[in-house]
Structure formats: C-alpha cells, structure tokens
Design a protein around this motif. Structure first.
Motif, PDB file in Angstrom:
ATOM      1  N   ASP A  77       0.994  -1.258   0.089  1.00  0.00           N
ATOM      2  CA  ASP A  77      -0.094  -0.213   0.056  1.00  0.00           C
ATOM      3  C   ASP A  77       0.811   1.213   0.122  1.00  0.00           C
ATOM      4  O   ASP A  77       0.558   2.213  -0.709  1.00  0.00           O
ATOM      5  N   TRP A  80       2.267   1.424  -3.604  1.00  0.00           N
ATOM      6  CA  TRP A  80       1.108   2.067  -4.414  1.00  0.00           C
ATOM      7  C   TRP A  80       0.911   3.543  -4.371  1.00  0.00           C
ATOM      8  O   TRP A  80       0.628   4.022  -5.023  1.00  0.00           O
ATOM      9  N   GLU A  81       0.900   3.737  -3.060  1.00  0.00           N
ATOM     10  CA  GLU A  81       0.475   5.228  -2.526  1.00  0.00           C
ATOM     11  C   GLU A  81       1.540   6.278  -3.413  1.00  0.00           C
ATOM     12  O   GLU A  81       1.257   7.320  -3.942  1.00  0.00           O
ATOM     13  N   ARG A  83       3.335   5.784  -6.043  1.00  0.00           N
ATOM     14  CA  ARG A  83       2.917   5.705  -7.471  1.00  0.00           C
ATOM     15  C   ARG A  83       1.790   6.700  -7.614  1.00  0.00           C
ATOM     16  O   ARG A  83       2.251   7.382  -8.805  1.00  0.00           O
ATOM     17  N   LYS A  84       0.970   6.585  -6.831  1.00  0.00           N
ATOM     18  CA  LYS A  84      -0.146   7.326  -7.198  1.00  0.00           C
ATOM     19  C   LYS A  84       0.103   8.881  -6.997  1.00  0.00           C
ATOM     20  O   LYS A  84      -0.426   9.838  -7.651  1.00  0.00           O
ATOM     21  N   LEU A  85       1.064   9.315  -5.915  1.00  0.00           N
ATOM     22  CA  LEU A  85       1.529  10.632  -5.545  1.00  0.00           C
ATOM     23  C   LEU A  85       2.040  11.174  -6.749  1.00  0.00           C
ATOM     24  O   LEU A  85       1.885  12.355  -7.212  1.00  0.00           O
ATOM     25  N   GLY A  87       1.716  10.157  -9.858  1.00  0.00           N
ATOM     26  CA  GLY A  87       0.760  10.279 -10.852  1.00  0.00           C
ATOM     27  C   GLY A  87       0.231  11.704 -10.922  1.00  0.00           C
ATOM     28  O   GLY A  87      -0.009  12.287 -11.809  1.00  0.00           O
ATOM     29  N   LEU A  88      -0.089  12.058  -9.763  1.00  0.00           N
ATOM     30  CA  LEU A  88      -0.792  13.214  -9.245  1.00  0.00           C
ATOM     31  C   LEU A  88      -0.077  14.429  -9.726  1.00  0.00           C
ATOM     32  O   LEU A  88      -0.259  15.427 -10.320  1.00  0.00           O
ATOM     33  N   GLN A  91       0.396  14.537 -13.440  1.00  0.00           N
ATOM     34  CA  GLN A  91      -1.106  14.923 -14.191  1.00  0.00           C
ATOM     35  C   GLN A  91      -1.294  16.488 -13.891  1.00  0.00           C
ATOM     36  O   GLN A  91      -1.581  17.353 -14.740  1.00  0.00           O
ATOM     37  N   ALA A 174       1.158  16.549  -2.742  1.00  0.00           N
ATOM     38  CA  ALA A 174       1.542  15.208  -3.164  1.00  0.00           C
ATOM     39  C   ALA A 174       3.040  15.103  -2.856  1.00  0.00           C
ATOM     40  O   ALA A 174       3.357  13.948  -2.348  1.00  0.00           O
ATOM     41  N   TYR A 254      10.152   9.368 -13.740  1.00  0.00           N
ATOM     42  CA  TYR A 254       9.088  10.155 -13.600  1.00  0.00           C
ATOM     43  C   TYR A 254       9.307  11.761 -13.903  1.00  0.00           C
ATOM     44  O   TYR A 254       8.499  12.558 -14.433  1.00  0.00           O
TER      45      TYR A 254
END
Length: 283
Positions: A77, A80-81, A83-85, A87-88, A91, A174, A254
């Motif tokens: 978790d 994955w968090e 990676r999402k941060l 990604g944010l 974006q 983020a 990234y």
C-alpha cells in the motif's frame, strides 16, 4: 523498478535480476546447513538430538504466514500510494500546461513551467536522500510568485490565478505525501518481531521434518525459508518506495516525463530521452 516480461517456466527458476534470492541467499544457506546438521546429528545421536512433533510447526507456520501477508499488504500500500502521488504530480503538471495557455508565447509562462521542471528533478533527488542546492518546494514558491505578479499586473484574472495556485497546492500536497512515506517507515518493533519469529521458525523447522523426510529435510526447510524470508525481504523493499533498491520507484523516469511534457509544451526541441531499462532495471 524491474520491468520485464514474464519469463518462461524454465526462466522462472533461472532469473536472478529482480529476484529476492540475491538478498536472502545467506539466510537460505544457514537454514539448509542447520537442517543438514540436524539430520546427521539425529542419525548419530538420536537420544540427544530428538525429533519434534510437526503439528505445532504447522500452527505456527499458518500464523506466521498471516502475519507476513498482513505486513506485505501494508508495505505494498505504501509503494502504490507513492506511485499515485507521483502520478498526481505529473498529471497536475500537464494540467498547468493547459491552464497557462492564456500566457502562451510569454516569458512568464516559460518561467512558471520551467519552475515545475526543476520541481520534478529536485523532488526526485530529495526523496532519494540527495538534497539539491535548492529545495523542490522553493521551485513551487517561485512559480507561485510569478502567478501572483501576473494577477497584480492584471494579466491574469482572479479566477485564472486561483486555478493555478490550486494546481501548485496539489503538487505541494503530493510532495508532502511522498516525504511522509520516505521518513515514516513501518514501526521497527513490528518488523523486528516478524524477523525474529521467521528466523526461529526456520531454524527449528528441521527438527519437525527430520523423522518424516530424512536427508530431504534440508531441501524442504530451504523451500519454506525461501517463502518466508523472501516475503520478508520483499516487504522491506516495498516499505521504502524511494530507496535505491531494485523495486523502488523510478523517480528519474517520472521527473524526465514531467520535463518532456512541460518543455514540449513550450516548443523546445532539445528534449531529453525518456530513460529505458538497463538490464531490466528502470531508474
């Protein structure tokens, strides 16, 4: 981060790059050596080195498996968090390309977007423990100052400036989330308990196998140790997603992706190439 296609059946047993076997091979050798010694000693001195009932090992193994699964889930978790941060952040950088179209072909737009380029690269270095000369947050502050000056000069409406400030705030949030993950590991006592239990279980396991398996005991004990120590080692790598291990986030990639998106929108032609995996490892 390891990027490779799923290997063939034979390849599954031969792949080393990306395998935790490189991390745990010493523990496996230790367990198998102990198991070999137990088998020999039990045969030579059966009254001294006795076999134990396997039933308690089965119950402890089930409990340890549940414990390992829970910890691995918690560590995944975190990974994955992270990676999402990121990604944010990417974006939001792309969103700001569109939000600054009202400033197209102006030096102020370049200043804002280039500040975001610096933010991406500085954030990657900071999270990997390599502090740059200026912080990533300083780049966001500089971009925010540019937006505020444009609003004061009447070149941005209040709404346009608000949207840009909100985007900068999302990027700052983020980054703060990433810093939280980087500086707040799973509690040490929790990890220590699992390490101790796994070692004690695997060292004692040969005493439960020796009567049933004989000289096959080292192989069986090694397979069990591979599963337990492997899951433990994998959790250690996933726990810290911004480290330098082979399963960490490819922060350089990234940050470069963010730079390509931002500088491409400015019309720059000397864009960097997106990093490619080297020996299946993407950095």
């Amino acid at each position: 981060m390891i990027l490779r296609k799923r290997p063939s059946i034979l390849g599954l047993f031969l792949v080393l790059r990306g395998s935790v076997i490189q991390v745990i091979w010493k523990q496996l050798l230790l367990v198998m050596a102990v198991a070999l010694a137990v088998v020999w000693a039990h045969g030579a001195l059966p009254q001294v080195v006795v076999a134990l009932d396997f039933a308690p090992f089965g119950l402890i193994g089930i409990a340890l498996s549940v414990f390992l699964s829970f910890r691995n889930g918690a560590c995944y978790d975190r990974w994955w968090e992270a990676r999402k941060l990121w990604g944010l952040m990417i974006q939001t950088a792309r969103d700001m390309v569109r939000q600054t179209i009202v400033l197209e072909d102006t030096p102020e737009r370049r200043q804002i977007l280039m500040a975001l380029v610096q933010f991406g690269h500085r954030a990657a270095k900071q999270l990997r423990g390599q502090p740059p000369a200026d912080s990533a947050d300083a780049a966001l502050i500089e971009a925010g100052r540019s937006v505020s000056r444009l609003e004061r000069d009447g070149r941005l409406t209040g709404t346009e400036a608000l949207v840009l400030h909100e985007s900068l705030a999302r990027m700052a949030g983020a980054l703060l989330g990433c810093e939280r993950l980087a500086h707040t590991p799973v509690p040490f006592a929790y990890t220590l308990l699992l390490h101790r239990t796994a070692y004690l279980f695997c060292i004692m396991l040969p005493f439960g196998f020796v009567d049933e398996l004989g000289w096959a005991t080292p192989l069986a004990a090694g397979l069990v140790a591979y599963a337990f120590f492997g899951l433990d080692a994998l959790a250690d790598e996933l726990e810290m997603p911004f480290s330098h291990n082979q399963n960490a986030m490819p922060l350089t990639t990234y940050a470069t992706a963010m730079e390509i998106a931002l500088r491409g929108a400015l019309g720059d032609s000397d864009l960097p190439e997106l990093p490619k995996p080297v020996n299946y490892l993407l950095t």
